[in-house]
Write a protein that holds these residues in place. Structure first.
Motif, PDB file in Angstrom:
ATOM      1  N   ALA A 178      17.075  -2.461  -5.389  1.00 27.10           N
ATOM      2  CA  ALA A 178      15.874  -2.599  -6.212  1.00 27.10           C
ATOM      3  C   ALA A 178      14.797  -1.687  -5.633  1.00 27.10           C
ATOM      4  O   ALA A 178      14.422  -1.820  -4.468  1.00 27.10           O
ATOM      5  CB  ALA A 178      15.398  -4.048  -6.230  1.00 27.10           C
ATOM      6  N   MET A 179      14.305  -0.756  -6.445  1.00 32.08           N
ATOM      7  CA  MET A 179      13.345   0.247  -5.989  1.00 32.08           C
ATOM      8  C   MET A 179      11.966  -0.057  -6.580  1.00 32.08           C
ATOM      9  O   MET A 179      11.840  -0.287  -7.788  1.00 32.08           O
ATOM     10  CB  MET A 179      13.823   1.643  -6.401  1.00 32.08           C
ATOM     11  CG  MET A 179      15.226   1.975  -5.904  1.00 32.08           C
ATOM     12  SD  MET A 179      15.875   3.536  -6.567  1.00 32.08           S
ATOM     13  CE  MET A 179      14.733   4.701  -5.790  1.00 32.08           C
ATOM     14  N   PHE A 180      10.954  -0.033  -5.721  1.00 30.16           N
ATOM     15  CA  PHE A 180       9.606  -0.389  -6.159  1.00 30.16           C
ATOM     16  C   PHE A 180       8.595   0.700  -5.805  1.00 30.16           C
ATOM     17  O   PHE A 180       8.537   1.158  -4.661  1.00 30.16           O
ATOM     18  CB  PHE A 180       9.165  -1.703  -5.497  1.00 30.16           C
ATOM     19  CG  PHE A 180       9.935  -2.898  -5.963  1.00 30.16           C
ATOM     20  CD1 PHE A 180       9.585  -3.563  -7.134  1.00 30.16           C
ATOM     21  CD2 PHE A 180      11.021  -3.367  -5.235  1.00 30.16           C
ATOM     22  CE1 PHE A 180      10.305  -4.669  -7.568  1.00 30.16           C
ATOM     23  CE2 PHE A 180      11.742  -4.469  -5.657  1.00 30.16           C
ATOM     24  CZ  PHE A 180      11.381  -5.118  -6.824  1.00 30.16           C
ATOM     25  N   VAL A 181       7.820   1.104  -6.805  1.00 27.62           N
ATOM     26  CA  VAL A 181       6.692   2.010  -6.590  1.00 27.62           C
ATOM     27  C   VAL A 181       5.402   1.266  -6.912  1.00 27.62           C
ATOM     28  O   VAL A 181       5.412   0.252  -7.614  1.00 27.62           O
ATOM     29  CB  VAL A 181       6.786   3.280  -7.477  1.00 27.62           C
ATOM     30  CG1 VAL A 181       7.967   4.135  -7.082  1.00 27.62           C
ATOM     31  CG2 VAL A 181       6.863   2.906  -8.956  1.00 27.62           C
ATOM     32  N   SER A 182       4.306   1.788  -6.411  1.00 23.02           N
ATOM     33  CA  SER A 182       3.004   1.194  -6.726  1.00 23.02           C
ATOM     34  C   SER A 182       2.555   1.681  -8.103  1.00 23.02           C
ATOM     35  O   SER A 182       3.050   2.689  -8.626  1.00 23.02           O
ATOM     36  CB  SER A 182       1.969   1.596  -5.683  1.00 23.02           C
ATOM     37  OG  SER A 182       1.739   2.994  -5.739  1.00 23.02           O
ATOM     38  N   LEU A 183       1.607   0.969  -8.682  1.00 23.13           N
ATOM     39  CA  LEU A 183       1.030   1.406  -9.950  1.00 23.13           C
ATOM     40  C   LEU A 183       0.410   2.791  -9.824  1.00 23.13           C
ATOM     41  O   LEU A 183       0.533   3.633 -10.715  1.00 23.13           O
ATOM     42  CB  LEU A 183      -0.032   0.396 -10.414  1.00 23.13           C
ATOM     43  CG  LEU A 183       0.421  -0.709 -11.363  1.00 23.13           C
ATOM     44  CD1 LEU A 183      -0.714  -1.701 -11.575  1.00 23.13           C
ATOM     45  CD2 LEU A 183       0.875  -0.137 -12.699  1.00 23.13           C
ATOM     46  N   ILE A 238      13.942  -1.365  -1.665  1.00 23.13           N
ATOM     47  CA  ILE A 238      13.505  -0.090  -1.095  1.00 23.13           C
ATOM     48  C   ILE A 238      12.101   0.253  -1.582  1.00 23.13           C
ATOM     49  O   ILE A 238      11.887   0.451  -2.790  1.00 23.13           O
ATOM     50  CB  ILE A 238      14.471   1.039  -1.473  1.00 23.13           C
ATOM     51  CG1 ILE A 238      15.848   0.750  -0.883  1.00 23.13           C
ATOM     52  CG2 ILE A 238      13.947   2.387  -0.990  1.00 23.13           C
ATOM     53  CD1 ILE A 238      16.862   1.851  -1.097  1.00 23.13           C
ATOM     54  N   PRO A 239      11.119   0.309  -0.679  1.00 21.67           N
ATOM     55  CA  PRO A 239       9.810   0.840  -1.054  1.00 21.67           C
ATOM     56  C   PRO A 239       9.994   2.303  -1.457  1.00 21.67           C
ATOM     57  O   PRO A 239      10.519   3.101  -0.674  1.00 21.67           O
ATOM     58  CB  PRO A 239       8.989   0.718   0.229  1.00 21.67           C
ATOM     59  CG  PRO A 239       9.731  -0.287   1.072  1.00 21.67           C
ATOM     60  CD  PRO A 239      11.174  -0.093   0.731  1.00 21.67           C
ATOM     61  N   ALA A 240       9.577   2.654  -2.669  1.00 23.84           N
ATOM     62  CA  ALA A 240       9.981   3.948  -3.229  1.00 23.84           C
ATOM     63  C   ALA A 240       8.846   4.935  -3.461  1.00 23.84           C
ATOM     64  O   ALA A 240       9.023   5.922  -4.177  1.00 23.84           O
ATOM     65  CB  ALA A 240      10.738   3.714  -4.534  1.00 23.84           C
ATOM     66  N   ASP A 241       7.692   4.712  -2.837  1.00 20.86           N
ATOM     67  CA  ASP A 241       6.616   5.700  -2.979  1.00 20.86           C
ATOM     68  C   ASP A 241       6.991   7.026  -2.334  1.00 20.86           C
ATOM     69  O   ASP A 241       6.504   8.078  -2.748  1.00 20.86           O
ATOM     70  CB  ASP A 241       5.323   5.172  -2.349  1.00 20.86           C
ATOM     71  CG  ASP A 241       4.595   4.185  -3.257  1.00 20.86           C
ATOM     72  OD1 ASP A 241       5.134   3.844  -4.331  1.00 20.86           O
ATOM     73  OD2 ASP A 241       3.485   3.737  -2.883  1.00 20.86           O
TER      74      ASP A 241
END
Length: 282
Positions: A178-183, A238-241
């Motif tokens: 699961a990949m996450f980016v900030s707004l 995974i933090p994706a920034d």
């Protein structure tokens, strides 16, 4: 070099256990000691390792081994799923890859159970399967946009767990990411697509609309992680920034999954010496 760069192995540092999506530092580098240069250098070192392991998987599949590996990529738009496919999966032999990008269900697919199209796309023996989006859309988008009643989608968590248990029992190793980016980072990436004519094809006006549903998506992702991260099929977050971190992290997760299979090159099913003699006379 690889072990020195990771204070904690990615398969431990990225586990979803106890994670709160709303509190995730999307610019973080869980378990990694280095910077961008170190990550890029390490990826160049580790990609051939991944390629070698994937070739062994493929070779064994050609020799009757029924095992496979399935990488499931979930994330909001611009999270970098396509970049993983291009830069990580792109480093291995395409003959051994079964890749499927799931969009909105077609009319035919909607006539079937939601897992119908998923089962059709499962990796064959010896293949590295890649799902760009997956069956989890049916507890994410479906939930956020009320596409089916809550009493229907709430049953899907347990149903998915049973489905994945069956896959594992049949020889498929699951690597769920699961990949996450900030707004803010998503906004920057969308803006870049609008500034570059070679990126227009990647832009979807609906992506801007979806930003209004960010809190609902966070709740849906939290429920997905809480309900479907299991011992046999855990979620990795995974933090994706930083794309360079995402690509390295997925590479390491795939290497770890393939190493657990303890693969070796399949033995010859013919008399090697005899074939050498035949070749000298040919």
């Amino acid at each position: 070099m690889a072990t020195k760069q990771w204070a904690v192995p990615p398969s431990e540092a990225l586990l979803a256990t106890g994670l709160r999506v709303a509190e995730l530092d999307t610019s973080g580098l869980p378990g990694f000691r280095g910077d961008k240069k170190a990550a890029v250098d390490l990826l160049a070192e580790r990609s051939p390792v991944l390629s070698d392991l994937q070739e062994k998987l493929y070779a064994n599949g050609r020799s009757g081994d029924r095992r496979s590996v399935l990488l499931v990529l979930q994330g909001m738009d611009t999270a970098g799923k396509g970049g993983i496919v291009r830069h990580v999966i792109g480093s291995v032999d395409p003959q051994g890859v079964d890749h499927t990008a799931f969009g909105a269900p077609t009319t035919e697919e909607l006539r079937h159970h939601y897992l119908w199209r998923i089962r059709k796309a499962l990796p064959r023996s010896g293949q590295l399967g890649v799902f760009d989006r997956s069956h989890y859309e049916d507890v994410l988008v479906v939930r956020v946009h009320n596409l089916v009643p809550p009493e229907e989608w709430t049953l899907r968590y347990d149903e998915i767990n049973v489905f994945e248990r069956e896959l594992v029992d049949e020889g498929t190793s699951l690597v769920k990411v699961a990949m996450f980016v900030s707004l803010d980072e998503q906004k920057r990436r969308l803006a870049e697509r609008l500034e570059r004519h070679d990126k227009y094809w990647k832009f979807n006006p609906a992506d801007i609309t979806e930003r209004a549903h960010w809190p609902a998506y966070q709740e849906a992702y939290q429920a997905m992680l809480d309900r479907t991260s299991t011992e046999h099929a855990p979620w990795y977050v995974i933090p994706a920034d930083h794309k360079w971190f995402s690509r390295l992290a997925v590479t390491e997760l795939l290497i770890a999954a393939l190493e657990r299979l303890e693969l070796d090159w399949p033995p010859a099913n013919f008399d090697v010496e005899m074939q050498k003699q035949r070749l000298t006379r040919a």
